[in-house]
Design an enzyme around this catalytic site. Structure first.
Site, PDB file in Angstrom:
ATOM      1  CG  ASP A 155       9.120   6.229   3.690  1.00  0.00           C
ATOM      2  OD1 ASP A 155       8.554   5.515   2.855  1.00  0.00           O
ATOM      3  OD2 ASP A 155       9.640   5.769   4.724  1.00  0.00           O
ATOM      4  CB  SER A 164      10.157   1.963   4.889  1.00  0.00           C
ATOM      5  OG  SER A 164       9.199   2.553   4.044  1.00  0.00           O
ATOM      6  CB  THR A 215      13.297   6.147   7.422  1.00  0.00           C
ATOM      7  OG1 THR A 215      12.563   5.545   6.351  1.00  0.00           O
ATOM      8  CG2 THR A 215      14.470   6.929   6.844  1.00  0.00           C
ATOM      9  CD  GLU A 253      11.056   8.704   6.950  1.00  0.00           C
ATOM     10  OE1 GLU A 253      10.950   7.719   6.191  1.00  0.00           O
ATOM     11  OE2 GLU A 253      10.837   8.649   8.178  1.00  0.00           O
ATOM     12  CG  ASP A 279       5.419   4.993   2.672  1.00  0.00           C
ATOM     13  OD1 ASP A 279       5.447   4.338   1.618  1.00  0.00           O
ATOM     14  OD2 ASP A 279       5.202   4.482   3.783  1.00  0.00           O
ATOM     15  CG  HIS A 316       1.313   2.667   2.144  1.00  0.00           C
ATOM     16  ND1 HIS A 316       1.500   1.433   1.560  1.00  0.00           N
ATOM     17  CD2 HIS A 316       2.516   3.001   2.695  1.00  0.00           C
ATOM     18  CE1 HIS A 316       2.753   1.034   1.752  1.00  0.00           C
ATOM     19  NE2 HIS A 316       3.391   1.982   2.434  1.00  0.00           N
ATOM     20  CG  ASP A 342      11.889   4.652   1.584  1.00  0.00           C
ATOM     21  OD1 ASP A 342      11.218   5.319   0.767  1.00  0.00           O
ATOM     22  OD2 ASP A 342      11.469   4.377   2.717  1.00  0.00           O
ATOM     23  CG  HIS A 343       9.727   2.401  -0.933  1.00  0.00           C
ATOM     24  ND1 HIS A 343       8.481   2.993  -0.929  1.00  0.00           N
ATOM     25  CD2 HIS A 343      10.047   2.223   0.383  1.00  0.00           C
ATOM     26  CE1 HIS A 343       8.072   3.164   0.310  1.00  0.00           C
ATOM     27  NE2 HIS A 343       9.005   2.712   1.127  1.00  0.00           N
ATOM     28  CG  HIS A 369       6.501  -0.077  -0.671  1.00  0.00           C
ATOM     29  ND1 HIS A 369       7.498  -0.384   0.235  1.00  0.00           N
ATOM     30  CD2 HIS A 369       5.648   0.756  -0.020  1.00  0.00           C
ATOM     31  CE1 HIS A 369       7.253   0.245   1.375  1.00  0.00           C
ATOM     32  NE2 HIS A 369       6.140   0.932   1.245  1.00  0.00           N
TER      33      HIS A 369
END
Length: 431
Positions: free
Chosen positions: A31, A80, A133, A253, A258, A262, A300-301, A393
């Protein structure tokens, strides 16, 4: 919002298993893991004593790139939930959607399709197990933050007569043990093994369904665990529980790459990448022993606008990130109560502060946790020369990695929905 797919799945067309049908399919999502993260990890993991830069498990299995944009209604930058919905069900949807389309109708997922084919299914994640996710593979909801509803659906909803998931591993006590409902007790009554201690994973009866929850919400950072790893253990346990003659589908995951992005926390980002890399090295060996297994890895990004070198300085020095004794978040919490912040920071970062850094730290009087976090993160960014452009993101394409049976179909550039389309075809779904 309860959405049932049994009827939908039963009327959709199946074909027989294709000749190249893998017996087992393991989908791995890093992620927030954009290309900068895998590149940075290469340099972070590199042995400086050798003349050449060492390849990582990511480099060995790179196949292509994928676009990540959501449905038009949400623009070009995905969250996400929409990203995972594309990866799980080949459907572009709005940001916040959990395996539903833009009209909020449920979209069948590859995990549910595998279950319909008689395969066992599971999720192993470092977030809460009902986070965006994993939920997008095993549930359907109009909004990702309906956490209680999503947790309930893991018990209440069925594929045919079967529970959607045979194995559920990650965080999430807060959502499974509530005043209004105790899902842990319900799963136990339904025949699931339950564990709440990572050490107990080794005591599980193989082949029997299991619910394992190891934190209130997301699991502790990798840097705050004794081995600096936890995803490999979850993945190994999940595979052991899922192995059977009919095969399995497992969603893994690395959730907190992620979260580090952030937070603009480069130390945790690299530790989370290492946790994921060790998981992939285990899966690499598993595929060698079980060549009828397919492993697909993507993101996912990307998160944070992570930059390997900043301020026009052609330099990135990851060695400053290698000796932390705890996460920056935990360090910041402890610094609120520390009477000797300079010494405490030096001990836990693994290097001596320079005079400018000491002056900055000593100037903080009764600082709160947020201030300490920003201060320590800034020290690590400056030392390593790391840059960030956002706390959110970005819309860059992400890499696709694959190994094992059928992995060649993931070569080249594709859309994120193409990944699940390929998997659907391998599972015998016709258009």
């Amino acid at each position: 919002m309860k959405l049932f797919l049994a009827a939908t799945l039963s009327v959709m067309a199946f074909t027989g298993f294709a000749a190249e049908q893998p017996k087992n399919i393991i989908m791995v999502v890093g992620d927030g893991m954009g290309p900068a993260y895998t590149t940075a990890y290469r340099y972070f993991a590199d042995d400086r004593a050798s003349a050449e830069i060492d390849w990582t498990v990511f480099d060995r299995h790179l196949k292509g790139m994928a676009s990540t944009y959501p449905a038009r209604v949400s623009g070009y930058v995905t969250d996400s939930a929409a990203g995972a919905t594309a990866l799980s069900s080949a459907t572009k949807s709005y940001n916040g959607a959990i395996a539903v389309d833009v009209e909020k109708a449920p979209t069948p997922t590859v995990l549910e399709w595998a279950k319909q084919r008689g395969m066992k299914t599971g999720v192993a994640v470092t977030s809460q197990v009902n986070h965006a996710t994993p939920a997008s593979y095993a549930a359907h909801n109009e909004y990702r933050r309906n956490y209680d509803e999503i947790a309930d659906s893991y018990f209440d909803d069925r594929v045919g007569e079967a529970f959607v998931l045979d194995v559920i591993l990650g965080g999430g006590w807060e959502y499974f043990i509530r005043e209004d409902r105790n899902l842990v007790e319900e799963f136990k009554a339904a025949g699931y093994q339950y564990v709440d201690d990572m050490a107990a994973l080794s005591t599980l009866t193989p082949g029997k369904p299991v619910l394992g929850l190891f934190a209130d919400t997301g699991m502790p950072w990798a840097l705050d665990t004794p081995t600096k790893q936890r995803l490999p253990a979850l993945t190994k346990a999940a595979v052991k529980q899922l192995e059977n003659d009919n095969g399995f589908f497992l969603l893994v995951e690395g959730s907190q790459v992620d979260w580090a992005g952030h937070a603009n926390d480069v130390a945790s980002a690299m530790a989370e990448m290492h946790d994921l890399a060790m998981t992939l090295e285990y899966l690499e060996s598993y595929v060698k022993q079980n060549p009828d297994t397919l492993v697909v890895v993507t993101a996912d990004h990307s998160t944070g606008g992570f930059t390997i070198a900043a301020n026009k300085d052609y330099r990135w020095e990851p060695d400053w990130l290698k000796n932390l004794k705890m996460s920056v978040e935990s360090l910041a919490k402890a610094l609120v109560k520390s009477d000797t912040p300079v010494a405490f920071i030096e001990e836990n970062l693994g290097f001596a502060l320079n005079e400018q850094e000491k002056a900055t730290v000593n100037a903080l009087q009764e600082a709160d946790e947020k201030t300490w976090f920003k201060t320590v993160s800034h020290i690590l960014d400056v030392r390593s020369n790391t840059g960030w452009t956002t706390s959110g993101h970005t819309a860059v394409d992400v890499q696709v990695f694959a190994m094992g049976k059928g992995s060649e179909v993931f070569k080249g550039h594709m859309d994120n929905t193409d990944i699940s389309r390929h998997i659907f075809k391998m599972l015998g779904k016709t258009e």
